[in-house]
Design a protein around this motif. Structure first.
Motif, mmCIF file in Angstrom:
data_model
loop_
_atom_site.group_PDB
_atom_site.id
_atom_site.type_symbol
_atom_site.label_atom_id
_atom_site.label_comp_id
_atom_site.label_asym_id
_atom_site.label_seq_id
_atom_site.Cartn_x
_atom_site.Cartn_y
_atom_site.Cartn_z
ATOM 1 N N ASP A 127 0.819 -1.217 0.000
ATOM 2 C CA ASP A 127 0.000 0.000 0.000
ATOM 3 C C ASP A 127 0.850 1.264 0.000
ATOM 4 N N GLU A 128 1.911 1.254 0.805
ATOM 5 C CA GLU A 128 2.792 2.428 0.884
ATOM 6 C C GLU A 128 3.491 2.668 -0.455
ATOM 7 N N PHE A 129 4.016 1.604 -1.058
ATOM 8 C CA PHE A 129 4.716 1.723 -2.337
ATOM 9 C C PHE A 129 3.773 2.236 -3.423
ATOM 10 N N ALA A 130 2.562 1.688 -3.470
ATOM 11 C CA ALA A 130 1.585 2.099 -4.486
ATOM 12 C C ALA A 130 1.214 3.565 -4.327
ATOM 13 N N ALA A 131 0.989 3.995 -3.098
ATOM 14 C CA ALA A 131 0.582 5.376 -2.852
ATOM 15 C C ALA A 131 1.722 6.370 -3.064
ATOM 16 N N LEU A 132 2.903 6.037 -2.578
ATOM 17 C CA LEU A 132 4.036 6.955 -2.652
ATOM 18 C C LEU A 132 4.424 7.279 -4.092
ATOM 19 N N TYR A 133 4.344 6.296 -4.973
ATOM 20 C CA TYR A 133 4.782 6.498 -6.353
ATOM 21 C C TYR A 133 3.631 6.509 -7.359
ATOM 22 N N GLY A 134 2.403 6.619 -6.883
ATOM 23 C CA GLY A 134 1.255 6.829 -7.755
ATOM 24 C C GLY A 134 0.917 5.685 -8.693
ATOM 25 N N TRP A 135 1.145 4.464 -8.280
ATOM 26 C CA TRP A 135 0.905 3.314 -9.150
ATOM 27 C C TRP A 135 -0.583 3.026 -9.294
ATOM 28 N N SER A 136 -1.000 2.676 -10.499
ATOM 29 C CA SER A 136 -2.348 2.161 -10.744
ATOM 30 C C SER A 136 -2.199 0.819 -11.453
ATOM 31 N N VAL A 137 -3.192 -0.036 -11.275
ATOM 32 C CA VAL A 137 -3.137 -1.402 -11.785
ATOM 33 C C VAL A 137 -4.004 -1.542 -13.019
ATOM 34 N N SER A 138 -3.478 -2.256 -14.028
ATOM 35 C CA SER A 138 -4.254 -2.626 -15.212
ATOM 36 C C SER A 138 -4.333 -4.141 -15.261
ATOM 37 N N LEU A 139 -5.531 -4.660 -15.080
ATOM 38 C CA LEU A 139 -5.748 -6.106 -15.134
ATOM 39 C C LEU A 139 -6.452 -6.423 -16.444
ATOM 40 N N ARG A 140 -5.807 -7.204 -17.287
ATOM 41 C CA ARG A 140 -6.339 -7.538 -18.606
ATOM 42 C C ARG A 140 -6.785 -8.989 -18.621
ATOM 43 N N GLY A 141 -8.038 -9.246 -18.208
ATOM 44 C CA GLY A 141 -8.556 -10.603 -18.220
ATOM 45 C C GLY A 141 -7.909 -11.483 -17.172
ATOM 46 N N LEU A 142 -8.005 -12.783 -17.393
ATOM 47 C CA LEU A 142 -7.480 -13.749 -16.430
ATOM 48 C C LEU A 142 -6.019 -14.100 -16.674
ATOM 49 N N ASP A 143 -5.476 -13.699 -17.798
ATOM 50 C CA ASP A 143 -4.084 -13.990 -18.143
ATOM 51 C C ASP A 143 -3.173 -13.023 -17.386
ATOM 52 N N THR A 144 -2.556 -13.501 -16.310
ATOM 53 C CA THR A 144 -1.741 -12.627 -15.468
ATOM 54 C C THR A 144 -0.511 -12.071 -16.188
ATOM 55 N N SER A 145 -0.087 -12.684 -17.281
ATOM 56 C CA SER A 145 1.064 -12.155 -18.024
ATOM 57 C C SER A 145 0.715 -10.825 -18.704
ATOM 58 N N ARG A 146 -0.555 -10.487 -18.772
ATOM 59 C CA ARG A 146 -0.993 -9.237 -19.388
ATOM 60 C C ARG A 146 -1.305 -8.153 -18.346
ATOM 61 N N TRP A 147 -1.112 -8.459 -17.066
ATOM 62 C CA TRP A 147 -1.346 -7.482 -16.009
ATOM 63 C C TRP A 147 -0.107 -6.600 -15.845
ATOM 64 N N TYR A 148 -0.324 -5.341 -15.554
ATOM 65 C CA TYR A 148 0.808 -4.434 -15.347
ATOM 66 C C TYR A 148 0.397 -3.266 -14.471
ATOM 67 N N LEU A 149 1.399 -2.496 -14.036
ATOM 68 C CA LEU A 149 1.169 -1.311 -13.211
ATOM 69 C C LEU A 149 1.728 -0.092 -13.931
ATOM 70 N N THR A 150 1.122 1.064 -13.658
ATOM 71 C CA THR A 150 1.468 2.289 -14.376
ATOM 72 C C THR A 150 1.619 3.443 -13.409
ATOM 73 N N THR A 151 2.593 4.302 -13.693
ATOM 74 C CA THR A 151 2.765 5.559 -12.982
ATOM 75 C C THR A 151 3.221 6.609 -13.993
ATOM 76 N N THR A 152 3.466 7.811 -13.540
ATOM 77 C CA THR A 152 3.946 8.863 -14.438
ATOM 78 C C THR A 152 5.473 8.900 -14.441
ATOM 79 N N VAL A 153 6.030 9.558 -15.432
ATOM 80 C CA VAL A 153 7.483 9.752 -15.476
ATOM 81 C C VAL A 153 7.925 10.544 -14.244
ATOM 82 N N ALA A 154 7.135 11.532 -13.824
ATOM 83 C CA ALA A 154 7.487 12.329 -12.647
ATOM 84 C C ALA A 154 7.583 11.450 -11.399
#
Length: 177
Positions: A127-154
């Motif tokens: 929770d701390e890591f996600a909040a501190l660096y602004g991460w959001s999660v993208s879940l693409r279906g049930l295939d976990t190899s297509r899941w990823y996290l996103t933040t800004t360059v800043a």
């Protein structure tokens, strides 16, 4: 005449490099390296052909820069991770340009595995890591190899600075070249 897409890609790579070097205080007001020989400097990598080593080296990360309209994030992340391995870096990430926005608002995408490895190296709870660096999660279906996290360059720039400051060399394969 140069390929216009190649020119746009090169401009995006240079913009990322310049932003990160300025943020980290590695260049003066004219963009000249304070210490040209420092392994901490963010640099655009030379093209390596079949054994590509990524677009930008920001130890301990290899950045694969993308300036395209149609995103293919999971494919790009796999490419970045392979290129990081080729370059001898522990982490591969994708940096995608957001049309009409500043470099700071570009999107940095990482696999769940890379996100977890970086978080653990920093010793932070999820929770701390996600909040501190602004991460959001993208879940693409049930295939976990297509899941990823996103933040800004800043936010990634803050993460990079903190990682370099807090994680000793050799942990998680970190080395400033």
């Amino acid at each position: 005449m140069a390929n216009p897409n190649k020119v746009k890609g090169t401009q995006w790579e240079s913009a990322i490099r310049d932003y990160l070097n300025a943020f980290l205080g590695l260049v003066d007001e004219t963009g000249t390296f304070l210490d040209p020989m420092s392994g901490a400097n963010i640099r655009r990598a030379a093209q390596e052909g079949a054994r590509d080593v990524g677009d930008i080296h920001a130890a301990p990360f290899v950045l694969e820069a993308k300036n395209t309209r149609a995103p293919a994030v999971p494919t790009w992340i796999r490419q970045a991770e392979v290129e990081a391995t080729h370059a001898g870096f522990p982490f591969g990430v994708v940096v995608r340009k957001v049309r009409g926005s500043s470099v700071a608002m570009g999107r940095v995408h990482v696999s769940v595995r890379t996100w977890t490895r970086v978080r653990l190296a920093l010793g932070m709870p999820t929770d701390e890591f996600a909040a501190l660096y602004g991460w959001s999660v993208s879940l693409r279906g049930l295939d976990t190899s297509r899941w990823y996290l996103t933040t800004t360059v800043a936010d990634f720039a803050h993460l990079l600075a903190d990682f370099r400051r807090l994680v000793p060399e050799g942990v998680s394969g970190r080395a400033v070249r």
